[in-house]
Write a protein that holds these residues in place. Sequence first.
Motif, PDB file in Angstrom:
ATOM      1  N   UNK A 301       0.842  -1.188   0.000  1.00 46.12           N
ATOM      2  CA  UNK A 301       0.000   0.000   0.000  1.00 46.12           C
ATOM      3  C   UNK A 301       0.876   1.236   0.000  1.00 46.12           C
ATOM      4  N   UNK A 302       0.274   2.374  -0.347  1.00 45.80           N
ATOM      5  CA  UNK A 302       1.013   3.634  -0.338  1.00 45.80           C
ATOM      6  C   UNK A 302       1.344   4.032   1.103  1.00 45.80           C
ATOM      7  N   UNK A 303       2.501   4.621   1.329  1.00 47.27           N
ATOM      8  CA  UNK A 303       2.832   5.076   2.691  1.00 47.27           C
ATOM      9  C   UNK A 303       1.790   6.071   3.206  1.00 47.27           C
ATOM     10  N   UNK A 304       1.366   5.879   4.474  1.00 49.03           N
ATOM     11  CA  UNK A 304       0.378   6.765   5.076  1.00 49.03           C
ATOM     12  C   UNK A 304      -1.031   6.566   4.563  1.00 49.03           C
ATOM     13  N   UNK A 305      -1.318   5.414   3.948  1.00 47.63           N
ATOM     14  CA  UNK A 305      -2.659   5.144   3.418  1.00 47.63           C
ATOM     15  C   UNK A 305      -3.176   3.807   3.940  1.00 47.63           C
ATOM     16  N   UNK A 306      -3.462   3.705   5.242  1.00 47.46           N
ATOM     17  CA  UNK A 306      -3.903   2.414   5.788  1.00 47.46           C
ATOM     18  C   UNK A 306      -5.237   1.954   5.235  1.00 47.46           C
ATOM     19  N   UNK A 307      -6.053   2.881   4.678  1.00 46.28           N
ATOM     20  CA  UNK A 307      -7.352   2.463   4.139  1.00 46.28           C
ATOM     21  C   UNK A 307      -7.196   1.521   2.959  1.00 46.28           C
ATOM     22  N   UNK A 308      -6.034   1.539   2.286  1.00 45.54           N
ATOM     23  CA  UNK A 308      -5.817   0.638   1.149  1.00 45.54           C
ATOM     24  C   UNK A 308      -5.716  -0.816   1.622  1.00 45.54           C
ATOM     25  N   UNK A 309      -5.399  -1.009   2.884  1.00 49.57           N
ATOM     26  CA  UNK A 309      -5.382  -2.353   3.463  1.00 49.57           C
ATOM     27  C   UNK A 309      -6.592  -2.492   4.389  1.00 49.57           C
ATOM     28  N   UNK A 310      -7.771  -2.099   3.881  1.00 46.12           N
ATOM     29  CA  UNK A 310      -8.964  -1.959   4.709  1.00 46.12           C
ATOM     30  C   UNK A 310      -9.450  -3.241   5.332  1.00 46.12           C
ATOM     31  N   UNK A 311      -9.345  -4.364   4.618  1.00 51.00           N
ATOM     32  CA  UNK A 311      -9.825  -5.630   5.173  1.00 51.00           C
ATOM     33  C   UNK A 311      -9.053  -6.003   6.435  1.00 51.00           C
ATOM     34  N   UNK A 312      -7.741  -5.917   6.345  1.00 48.03           N
ATOM     35  CA  UNK A 312      -6.915  -6.289   7.496  1.00 48.03           C
ATOM     36  C   UNK A 312      -7.037  -5.252   8.615  1.00 48.03           C
ATOM     37  N   UNK A 313      -7.134  -3.972   8.244  1.00 52.29           N
ATOM     38  CA  UNK A 313      -7.299  -2.937   9.264  1.00 52.29           C
ATOM     39  C   UNK A 313      -8.626  -3.122  10.006  1.00 52.29           C
ATOM     40  N   UNK A 314      -9.682  -3.481   9.293  1.00 51.15           N
ATOM     41  CA  UNK A 314     -10.970  -3.735   9.933  1.00 51.15           C
ATOM     42  C   UNK A 314     -10.884  -4.938  10.866  1.00 51.15           C
ATOM     43  N   UNK A 315     -10.208  -5.982  10.410  1.00 51.49           N
ATOM     44  CA  UNK A 315     -10.038  -7.155  11.262  1.00 51.49           C
ATOM     45  C   UNK A 315      -9.242  -6.799  12.517  1.00 51.49           C
ATOM     46  N   UNK A 316      -8.176  -6.019  12.350  1.00 49.48           N
ATOM     47  CA  UNK A 316      -7.368  -5.633  13.511  1.00 49.48           C
ATOM     48  C   UNK A 316      -8.199  -4.847  14.522  1.00 49.48           C
ATOM     49  N   UNK A 317      -9.098  -3.989  14.018  1.00 49.09           N
ATOM     50  CA  UNK A 317      -9.944  -3.219  14.921  1.00 49.09           C
ATOM     51  C   UNK A 317     -10.885  -4.128  15.708  1.00 49.09           C
ATOM     52  N   UNK A 318     -11.497  -5.127  15.012  1.00 51.14           N
ATOM     53  CA  UNK A 318     -12.375  -6.072  15.714  1.00 51.14           C
ATOM     54  C   UNK A 318     -11.570  -6.914  16.705  1.00 51.14           C
ATOM     55  N   UNK A 319     -10.377  -7.307  16.301  1.00 53.08           N
ATOM     56  CA  UNK A 319      -9.501  -8.121  17.141  1.00 53.08           C
ATOM     57  C   UNK A 319      -9.161  -7.379  18.432  1.00 53.08           C
ATOM     58  N   UNK A 320      -8.826  -6.102  18.301  1.00 57.46           N
ATOM     59  CA  UNK A 320      -8.478  -5.328  19.485  1.00 57.46           C
ATOM     60  C   UNK A 320      -9.722  -5.009  20.323  1.00 57.46           C
ATOM     61  N   UNK A 321     -10.810  -4.666  19.662  1.00 58.20           N
ATOM     62  CA  UNK A 321     -12.011  -4.249  20.380  1.00 58.20           C
ATOM     63  C   UNK A 321     -12.654  -5.410  21.136  1.00 58.20           C
ATOM     64  N   UNK A 322     -12.701  -6.591  20.516  1.00 55.84           N
ATOM     65  CA  UNK A 322     -13.431  -7.708  21.104  1.00 55.84           C
ATOM     66  C   UNK A 322     -12.573  -8.604  21.989  1.00 55.84           C
ATOM     67  N   UNK A 323     -11.256  -8.526  21.865  1.00 54.44           N
ATOM     68  CA  UNK A 323     -10.409  -9.422  22.663  1.00 54.44           C
ATOM     69  C   UNK A 323      -9.327  -8.673  23.439  1.00 54.44           C
ATOM     70  N   UNK A 324      -8.434  -8.005  22.719  1.00 54.36           N
ATOM     71  CA  UNK A 324      -7.253  -7.451  23.387  1.00 54.36           C
ATOM     72  C   UNK A 324      -7.618  -6.402  24.429  1.00 54.36           C
ATOM     73  N   UNK A 325      -8.597  -5.545  24.141  1.00 54.41           N
ATOM     74  CA  UNK A 325      -8.970  -4.497  25.087  1.00 54.41           C
ATOM     75  C   UNK A 325      -9.767  -5.020  26.273  1.00 54.41           C
ATOM     76  N   UNK A 326     -10.233  -6.260  26.200  1.00 55.46           N
ATOM     77  CA  UNK A 326     -11.049  -6.789  27.287  1.00 55.46           C
ATOM     78  C   UNK A 326     -10.424  -7.930  28.055  1.00 55.46           C
ATOM     79  N   UNK A 327      -9.186  -8.285  27.772  1.00 56.57           N
ATOM     80  CA  UNK A 327      -8.527  -9.400  28.439  1.00 56.57           C
ATOM     81  C   UNK A 327      -7.231  -8.935  29.110  1.00 56.57           C
ATOM     82  N   UNK A 328      -6.916  -9.566  30.221  1.00 56.41           N
ATOM     83  CA  UNK A 328      -5.622  -9.383  30.884  1.00 56.41           C
ATOM     84  C   UNK A 328      -4.814 -10.661  30.664  1.00 56.41           C
ATOM     85  N   UNK A 329      -3.690 -10.534  29.980  1.00 56.92           N
ATOM     86  CA  UNK A 329      -2.827 -11.684  29.691  1.00 56.92           C
ATOM     87  C   UNK A 329      -1.691 -11.699  30.718  1.00 56.92           C
TER      88      UNK A 329
END
Length: 375
Positions: A301-329
């Motif tokens: 992707x172009x530098x500074x354009x995370x929207x071009x990798x939108x599928x993975x960025x969306x997954x990362x947001x769900x991953x952080x919102x539903x698991x990482x932000x709610x668990x203590x490891x």
Amino acid sequence: MGNKRHKPEEIVTKLRQVEVLVGQGMARIDAIREVRITEQTYYRWRKQYGGMGTDQLKELKRLQKENERLRKAVSDLTLDKLILAEAAPGKLLSPARRRACIDHVRSQMKLSERRVCLVLGQHRSTQRRRPRGRADEERLVEDMIALARQYGRYGYRRIAALLRDAGWQVNDKRVERLWRREGLKVPAKQPKKGRLWLNDGSCLRLRPEYRNHVWSYDFVHCRTDDGKVFRTLNILDEFSRECLAIRVKRKLNSTDVIDALSDLFILRGVPTFIRSDNGPEFVAHAVRDWIKAVGARTAYIEPGSPWENGYCESFNARFRDELLDGEIFYGLHEAQILIEKWRKHYNTKRPHSALGYRPPAPETIIPMDQRPAMH
């Protein structure tokens, strides 16, 4: 001299009769007695109706009726305004909200049910009918609340999909109604950021067309309870939205990227494109040469354009919102187990809005008589 209440037409007739008798030479007091009224009544009538003919009297009565009608209309409008001011602000979209609002207005203003229902647009039969929930509503609410506790970041649509998977015959509207009634709500997220375009104003993007067409991968950072950092390498099939793998380690470099991709290439074949940002782990010569050697192509992707990798960025947001932000490891091994468990749930159970609220890779149960024989 009786106590009869005279009509306006009769009053005008008697006044005219007195005037005629006076004109014939009779004394006014005698003329008043002749029409059988008192002197005080005569002068009161004369003050109110003196000099008025029959046509004028009819016009006066018409004007009085019109004035009364306008006065009543203004009074009704004023009362309607007071009712609307006392009612809840905003639109009353549901009959239940209207019912509660009408009860509140009646208790505060002591008005009839008919009048308040007319102003607020509620049929009286609807107001009097108290809804009775279905026989299974209590169990449905219990299951819904249990799922909401288990998946705190899911909205009512995903909860409805999970309820249907569990065997409930229920649509989204019914779940939404119960969801609102129970006061369930997903906390608001941060506002979305605008897209970043290319320097020439273009917005070109490689879109997946089939499985194994485009894979994307990216890193996510997190910490264990002792404050130490660990990273996850998330690999995603953009067409099916399936999370192919999540590699969890304290440090991840280009060698780890090649190792994770090698395992997936053996199991699933080689994709046509692999999309990533321009991080040093992805643009390393070893990674680029190895991807080219196995027959795939890179799509940076172009530098500074995370929207071009939108599928993975969306997954990362769900991953952080539903698991990482709610668990203590408490350790790296615990993080690896919980993250892998969540990845399997994401692929096989979690409803995905882009897939019609179906999971990316639902589990398939093969009947015993169709399973291959073991030798």
